[in-house]
Design a protein around this motif. Structure first.
Motif, short mmCIF file in Angstrom:
data_model
loop_
_atom_site.label_atom_id
_atom_site.label_comp_id
_atom_site.label_asym_id
_atom_site.label_seq_id
_atom_site.Cartn_x
_atom_site.Cartn_y
_atom_site.Cartn_z
N MET A 166 37.98 43.06 38.87
CA MET A 166 37.93 41.74 38.94
C MET A 166 38.91 40.91 38.49
O MET A 166 39.24 40.13 38.78
CB MET A 166 36.50 41.15 38.18
CG MET A 166 36.65 41.37 36.57
SD MET A 166 35.31 40.71 35.52
CE MET A 166 35.61 39.28 35.86
N LEU A 225 35.68 35.28 42.28
CA LEU A 225 36.05 36.95 42.82
C LEU A 225 36.31 36.97 43.95
O LEU A 225 35.65 37.61 44.83
CB LEU A 225 34.92 37.69 42.19
CG LEU A 225 34.63 38.21 40.49
CD1 LEU A 225 33.69 39.20 40.52
CD2 LEU A 225 36.15 38.26 39.87
N HIS A 269 34.27 46.29 43.01
CA HIS A 269 33.60 45.24 44.06
C HIS A 269 33.99 45.76 45.30
O HIS A 269 35.23 46.10 45.58
CB HIS A 269 33.82 43.97 43.70
CG HIS A 269 33.49 43.65 42.37
ND1 HIS A 269 34.21 43.98 41.17
CD2 HIS A 269 32.29 42.66 41.93
CE1 HIS A 269 33.68 43.46 40.23
NE2 HIS A 269 32.48 42.75 40.46
#
Length: 304
Positions: free
Chosen positions: A215, A53, A255
């Motif tokens: 992601m 990632l 994220h």
């Protein structure tokens, strides 16, 4: 077949009534994964560098050495990306749940304080951002308790939610036996919470998402912010339409090192503006959904 350890039926075509607050058609929940500083690194005692990632296509672990570019990609998440996401949600006064890696949170007390000040829920994402598939049960259990101890020390309370992410076959049992969680998010099996009776103590599973998730910028699926926005919008539109008769939940995974980039943050801002144009939407933290479901649909043992 009687001993098959998976539930392939679930609610079938008769899901329970969610009865979200204010007659909402959809409960929308945003997760900010805070992992930077807990990833694989020889600095953390791991045998190789991180490869998961990131902005580096096809990255491979480098045994016994640091990957300096990978390190800096993760550093961007905690140094810049987190603060951009905090501003975006805070300006709109929207609630957020953090999946926080204990080791990562420990390395950035300023970010933890900002989460607390914003009244974000901080759920546990485990001790390390590593794959536990081939980690021994003894080590995984040790890491579980480390995560609980660190989380309580740096946030002031033990976590009420749990999401490990990269699980082993032992992970659900460890959480059930050693944790005292309101919910466990290590499932992608439904669009509504459900009770897992596999272990002595029923676990409320609050499913998460791998598709409505940034992601896919790193793995496959999203190339531009428009891709992400379109997928978010289409997902929401279907759920909102179906919600006139069958309300469900929509989870959005973010994220710091991915969505925190300006070119992607723009798509998040567009979606938040779109989302807030609807009335029958409940934007909430995961813990609020869990409490709502527990009160409305307690485990079978409490109904008997």
């Amino acid at each position: 077949m009687n001993n098959y350890p998976r539930d392939m039926v679930g609610y079938a075509n008769s899901p329970p009534s969610a009865q979200w607050p204010n007659e909402a058609r959809v409960a929308v929940q945003f997760v900010v994964n805070y992992e930077e500083g807990g990833e694989n690194s020889i600095l953390h005692g791991d045998p190789a560098s991180e490869a998961f990632l990131s902005e580096i296509p096809g990255a491979q672990p480098i045994p016994g050495m640091r990957h300096m570019n990978m390190d800096s990609v993760y550093e961007y998440g905690s140094r810049v990306g987190f603060w951009r996401l905090l501003r975006i949600f805070s300006e709109r006064k929207l609630p957020v749940t953090v999946f926080g890696i204990a080791m990562a949170l420990q390395r950035n007390p300023q970010a933890v304080q900002a989460m607390l000040d914003a009244q974000w829920e901080i759920a546990s994402h485990g001790y390390r951002w590593i794959d536990y598939q081939h980690v021994s049960e003894e080590t995984e259990t040790e890491h579980f308790h480390k995560a609980m101890d660190i989380h309580k020390r740096i946030t002031g309370s033990t976590p009420k939610g749990w999401y490990l992410g990269r699980c082993s076959e032992n992970s659900h049992r460890i959480a059930a036996q050693h944790g005292n969680f309101i919910y466990n998010a290590d499932s992608y099996a439904d669009e509504l919470p459900y009770w897992d009776y596999t272990y002595d103590k029923p676990q409320l599973m609050l499913p998460y998402t791998l598709d409505v998730n940034d992601m896919r910028f790193a793995n496959q699926g999203f190339s531009t912010g428009n891709d992400f926005f379109s997928y978010l919008k289409d997902s929401f539109d279907i759920l909102y339409s179906e919600g006139s008769t069958t309300p469900r939940m929509m989870s959005v995974g973010l994220h710091c090192r991915l969505m925190g980039r300006p070119g992607r943050a723009a798509s998040l801002i567009r979606f938040l503006d779109y989302l807030q144009s609807f009335n029958q939407v409940w934007i909430s933290r995961r813990i609020d959904i869990a409490h709502h479901w527990r009160n409305l649909h307690p485990p079978a043992s409490e109904n008997s």
